[in-house]
Design an enzyme around this catalytic site. Structure first.
Site, PDB file in Angstrom:
ATOM      1  N   LYS A  54     -24.048  -9.113  15.083  1.00  0.00           N
ATOM      2  CA  LYS A  54     -23.047  -8.353  14.328  1.00  0.00           C
ATOM      3  C   LYS A  54     -23.686  -7.120  13.681  1.00  0.00           C
ATOM      4  O   LYS A  54     -24.914  -7.038  13.605  1.00  0.00           O
ATOM      5  CB  LYS A  54     -22.416  -9.250  13.255  1.00  0.00           C
ATOM      6  CG  LYS A  54     -23.387  -9.742  12.171  1.00  0.00           C
ATOM      7  CD  LYS A  54     -22.691 -10.698  11.209  1.00  0.00           C
ATOM      8  CE  LYS A  54     -23.580 -11.072  10.052  1.00  0.00           C
ATOM      9  NZ  LYS A  54     -22.942 -12.040   9.147  1.00  0.00           N
ATOM     10  N   HIS A  55     -22.909  -6.148  13.231  1.00  0.00           N
ATOM     11  CA  HIS A  55     -21.457  -5.976  13.193  1.00  0.00           C
ATOM     12  C   HIS A  55     -21.128  -4.795  14.108  1.00  0.00           C
ATOM     13  O   HIS A  55     -21.247  -3.649  13.700  1.00  0.00           O
ATOM     14  CB  HIS A  55     -20.973  -5.663  11.791  1.00  0.00           C
ATOM     15  CG  HIS A  55     -21.428  -6.608  10.720  1.00  0.00           C
ATOM     16  ND1 HIS A  55     -22.697  -6.564  10.162  1.00  0.00           N
ATOM     17  CD2 HIS A  55     -20.772  -7.622  10.102  1.00  0.00           C
ATOM     18  CE1 HIS A  55     -22.803  -7.504   9.224  1.00  0.00           C
ATOM     19  NE2 HIS A  55     -21.652  -8.161   9.162  1.00  0.00           N
ATOM     20  N   ASP A 101     -22.155 -18.203   7.551  1.00  0.00           N
ATOM     21  CA  ASP A 101     -23.058 -17.053   7.402  1.00  0.00           C
ATOM     22  C   ASP A 101     -24.379 -17.541   6.832  1.00  0.00           C
ATOM     23  O   ASP A 101     -24.464 -17.870   5.649  1.00  0.00           O
ATOM     24  CB  ASP A 101     -22.467 -16.026   6.426  1.00  0.00           C
ATOM     25  CG  ASP A 101     -21.513 -15.052   7.080  1.00  0.00           C
ATOM     26  OD1 ASP A 101     -21.636 -14.826   8.284  1.00  0.00           O
ATOM     27  OD2 ASP A 101     -20.654 -14.507   6.369  1.00  0.00           O
ATOM     28  N   ASP A 117     -14.836  -9.615  12.298  1.00  0.00           N
ATOM     29  CA  ASP A 117     -15.283  -9.806  10.930  1.00  0.00           C
ATOM     30  C   ASP A 117     -14.091 -10.350  10.143  1.00  0.00           C
ATOM     31  O   ASP A 117     -12.952 -10.384  10.648  1.00  0.00           O
ATOM     32  CB  ASP A 117     -15.766  -8.475  10.344  1.00  0.00           C
ATOM     33  CG  ASP A 117     -16.806  -8.649   9.233  1.00  0.00           C
ATOM     34  OD1 ASP A 117     -16.921  -9.777   8.710  1.00  0.00           O
ATOM     35  OD2 ASP A 117     -17.481  -7.673   8.887  1.00  0.00           O
ATOM     36  N   HIS A 142     -15.543  -4.231   3.010  1.00  0.00           N
ATOM     37  CA  HIS A 142     -14.886  -5.181   2.118  1.00  0.00           C
ATOM     38  C   HIS A 142     -13.904  -4.461   1.194  1.00  0.00           C
ATOM     39  O   HIS A 142     -12.931  -5.058   0.731  1.00  0.00           O
ATOM     40  CB  HIS A 142     -15.912  -5.912   1.243  1.00  0.00           C
ATOM     41  CG  HIS A 142     -16.817  -6.822   1.998  1.00  0.00           C
ATOM     42  ND1 HIS A 142     -17.966  -6.381   2.608  1.00  0.00           N
ATOM     43  CD2 HIS A 142     -16.742  -8.160   2.231  1.00  0.00           C
ATOM     44  CE1 HIS A 142     -18.569  -7.405   3.181  1.00  0.00           C
ATOM     45  NE2 HIS A 142     -17.844  -8.492   2.984  1.00  0.00           N
ATOM     46  N   ARG A 194     -25.205 -19.014   2.898  1.00  0.00           N
ATOM     47  CA  ARG A 194     -24.181 -19.930   2.387  1.00  0.00           C
ATOM     48  C   ARG A 194     -24.744 -21.329   2.144  1.00  0.00           C
ATOM     49  O   ARG A 194     -24.124 -22.123   1.439  1.00  0.00           O
ATOM     50  CB  ARG A 194     -23.004 -20.021   3.364  1.00  0.00           C
ATOM     51  CG  ARG A 194     -22.424 -18.687   3.779  1.00  0.00           C
ATOM     52  CD  ARG A 194     -22.011 -17.807   2.620  1.00  0.00           C
ATOM     53  NE  ARG A 194     -21.412 -16.570   3.083  1.00  0.00           N
ATOM     54  CZ  ARG A 194     -21.371 -15.444   2.393  1.00  0.00           C
ATOM     55  NH1 ARG A 194     -21.904 -15.407   1.189  1.00  0.00           N
ATOM     56  NH2 ARG A 194     -20.801 -14.373   2.889  1.00  0.00           N
ATOM     57  N   ARG A 216     -30.123  -6.630   4.818  1.00  0.00           N
ATOM     58  CA  ARG A 216     -29.566  -7.540   5.818  1.00  0.00           C
ATOM     59  C   ARG A 216     -29.915  -7.056   7.224  1.00  0.00           C
ATOM     60  O   ARG A 216     -29.834  -7.821   8.176  1.00  0.00           O
ATOM     61  CB  ARG A 216     -28.055  -7.637   5.648  1.00  0.00           C
ATOM     62  CG  ARG A 216     -27.617  -8.231   4.316  1.00  0.00           C
ATOM     63  CD  ARG A 216     -26.114  -8.041   4.096  1.00  0.00           C
ATOM     64  NE  ARG A 216     -25.335  -8.741   5.126  1.00  0.00           N
ATOM     65  CZ  ARG A 216     -24.033  -8.545   5.322  1.00  0.00           C
ATOM     66  NH1 ARG A 216     -23.381  -7.641   4.594  1.00  0.00           N
ATOM     67  NH2 ARG A 216     -23.401  -9.230   6.254  1.00  0.00           N
TER      68      ARG A 216
END
Length: 395
Positions: free
Chosen positions: A101-102, A2, A184, A114, A10, A71
């Site tokens: 995405k998503h 990511d 995901d 999440h 990351r 984002r």
């Protein structure tokens, strides 16, 4: 990996830091976005990464959206579509596979997958006129990979999309997507305990080609093997998924490799700064400034960049850094480092959207404030009540 930019990076402190994708949406010249993502892709590939779980095609609803927000590239379907295609083409130009995405859109729901199952209650027709627009545009542009979210669409039966055959059927049959579909992360709460045979088996049966990050990889592998042996999951479905992924990686290995183009993170951060001010066309600050808000290291970073441009600290123009997406404040210059949704409640002469906290972002901010670079960004989301002149082309 990511590597979206902003809060989802990351490879932070390893490669140059792009601002949040909202800055890409704020960038009027999408060739700058393409160049920045090509530079990022070249740096990623040099480290051995050949696939990026970016860009985000979700349209954000602002503060009610608990997880996407900056984002996203914004809330305008046409501009988000153009931004997503530019970022995807940039990564591809460096030889890195982008992942849009998503699907079918996470920015319009108010639950974080999440933590729990988000349910999208809009009709398919409503989704087609808004949330699905960037995905349709990306598919038509030929993107190779789409990530399936865990958002449950009530009109498709209310199952998490990653486990829902109807979601895959819409993507492939209605949108005509022929590439690879990755889920995901299956470690997220929205899919825990769901699906016959477990989430990994259910995702493969529904149409996924890659199941991403099960909570327990060994257990998921055993569930898949057991499902094939019992007949719950067909070998043909696995062959289809494997064939798509093998084809994708062979294609990736054949892509030409673009080069890093200058200080791409600074260039994108600068182009993605929108400004509303009566001072368009001149410096937005005086010879000295007083900086408040944000964390001490953020104030210090901006002060150092301004000092390098001959601006002193102590008195003079007041600058307030806002560190939260809905934060507000009062100063001569108010800067939203995160989301801009608190700016209409702020009191300032000049309103600035930074959408980043990296060294590259603070350098770009200093360029804009001192007038070394004219602002060209646009506000990528609607800000009801923000008054004044938007600087830049057409402002």
């Amino acid at each position: 990996t990511d590597q979206e930019g902003g809060t989802v990076a990351r490879l932070k402190n390893v490669i140059p830091a792009l601002p949040a994708f909202l800055a890409s949406g704020a960038t009027r010249d999408k060739s700058v976005v393409r160049s920045a993502f090509m530079g990022e892709g070249a740096d990623m590939l040099a480290l051995g990464f050949n696939m990026d779980f970016a860009p985000v095609a979700d349209l954000t609803v602002g503060l009610a959206d608990p997880i996407i927000r900056t984002r996203s590239a914004g809330d305008d379907p046409a501009d988000v579509s153009a931004t997503v295609i530019a970022a995807s083409n940039g990564l591809l130009g460096a030889g890195v596979i982008p992942t849009v995405k998503h699907f079918p859109g996470h920015g319009g729901v108010t639950v974080d997958s999440h933590l729990d199952l988000p349910v999208q209650t809009a009709s398919t027709e409503a989704l087609e006129s808004y949330d699905l627009v960037p995905f349709r545009s990306a598919v038509e542009a030929g993107v190779p990979v789409v990530m399936m979210s865990h958002v449950a669409v009530a009109a498709w039966g209310g199952t998490p999309s990653s486990l829902d055959p109807a979601a895959y059927a819409y993507l492939r049959d209605d949108l005509g997507f022929r590439g690879v579909v990755v889920t995901d992360s299956l470690s997220m709460a929205a899919v825990q305990g769901r699906g016959e045979g477990g989430p990994a088996v259910a995702a493969l049966n529904a149409g996924a080609d890659i199941v991403l990050m099960p909570s327990n990889t060994a257990a998921a592998h055993a569930e898949i093997v057991g499902a094939v042996e019992s007949g719950l999951l067909s070998r043909a479905r696995l062959d289809e998924a494997a064939a798509r992924v093998i084809t994708l990686m062979r294609w990736q290995a054949s892509l030409p490799r673009g080069d890093v183009a200058g200080d791409y993170a600074h260039a994108l951060a600068t182009a993605g700064i929108p400004v509303t001010s009566p001072l368009c066309g001149e410096p937005l600050i005086g010879p000295t400034v007083s900086i408040s808000g944000g964390w001490p290291e953020e104030r210090a970073a901006l002060a150092a960049e301004l000092a390098a441009r001959g601006v002193g600290s102590g008195g003079g123009t007041t600058i307030r850094l806002l560190g939260s997406p809905g934060g507000s404040g009062a100063a001569d210059v108010v800067v939203a480092m995160d989301g801009p949704w608190g700016l209409p409640q702020s009191s300032a002469t000049t309103y600035v959207g930074l959408f980043g906290r990296s060294a590259e972002s603070f350098a770009a901010l200093a360029d804009i404030l001192t007038g070394a670079v004219a602002p060209t960004g646009r506000w990528p989301v609607a800000l009801a009540g923000l008054s004044g002149t938007e600087c830049g082309p057409g402002g």
